[in-house]
Design an enzyme around this catalytic site. Structure first.
Site: not given
Ligand code: E4P
Length: 220
Positions: A84
């Site tokens: 990521k």
């Molecule tokens: C995506 O891969 C992220 O880990 C996640 O969806 C972030 O979500 P949040 O905005 O609830 O932290």
């Protein structure tokens, strides 16, 4: 639309995996911190032993060189790891390099069509558009999903669109209607997707009716 689980909690991943409908898992540093661990490697390796689909592990470096180095290490943890990488100039550079090495990249923190497009051109396997955080800022997060899906389809870009930062079951409905390839959802939202009060009421009524005919004494 496929479903990824957005968590680093091993119990939740085990529970969800039993349902047989989870195609992958996404993690991030915040999710790791909620589990009170900085041992990213052991958490990801454990998740990969439970889930055979894509498991995203986020880089912590902010420069391209550091991201590339970290990306190679994280990708070596298991064959199903996707690295990521945030949608910055350094992230796009790192994605271009890593994708040429056949390392799968999930370009994260996408808040615009341009970021998603550049991620796709850099060879990202996935782009993650953060619906909930856009909604929180007063924008229409789901419109971004629709725009990315439309543009990727128009140019036949193979990059898959992940609807991320999902906050409630209606986000999943809208993401599916918008054509997102994947929604990555917290465990609580997955349970909300399953549960329906009318299903519970229906089961109670069926069982009560059945009890009346199968053992009339109990039904009285
Ligand atoms: C995506 O891969 C992220 O880990 C996640 O969806 C972030 O979500 P949040 O905005 O609830 O932290």
């Amino acid at each position: 639309m496929r479903i990824f689980l957005d968590t680093a909690n091993i119990d939740q991943i085990k529970q969800a995996a039993k349902l047989g409908i989870i195609s992958g898992v996404t993690t991030n540093p915040t999710l790791l911190s909620k589990e009170n661990t900085a041992d990213y490697e052991s958490v990801v390796k454990t998740i990969c032993s439970i889930v055979s689909g894509s498991v995203s592990a986020e880089v912590l470096a902010e420069d391209a060189e550091g991201m590339i180095k970290e990306g190679r290490i994280k990708a070596s943890w298991a064959p199903n790891v996707a690295v990521k990488i945030p949608a910055t100039a350094a992230g796009i550079e790192a994605t271009s390099t890593l994708s040429k090495e056949n390392i799968k990249v999930n370009m994260t923190l996408c808040f615009s069509l341009n970021q998603a497009l550049l991620g796709a051109l850099a060879g990202a396997t996935y782009v993650s558009a953060f619906v909930g955080r856009l909604d929180d800022a007063g924008h229409d997060g789901m419109q971004l999903i629709k725009d990315i899906v439309e543009v990727f389809a128009h140019y036949q870009l193979p990059t898959q669109v992940i609807a991320a930062s999902i906050r409630h079951p209606l986000h999943c409905v809208a993401a599916a209607k918008a054509g997102a390839h994947i929604a990555t959802v917290p465990y609580s939202v997955l349970m909300q997707m399953i549960n329906h009060p009318l299903t519970d009421v229906g089961i109670s009524r069926f069982l009560a009716d059945w009890r009346r005919v199968s053992s009339p004494e109990k039904g009285k």
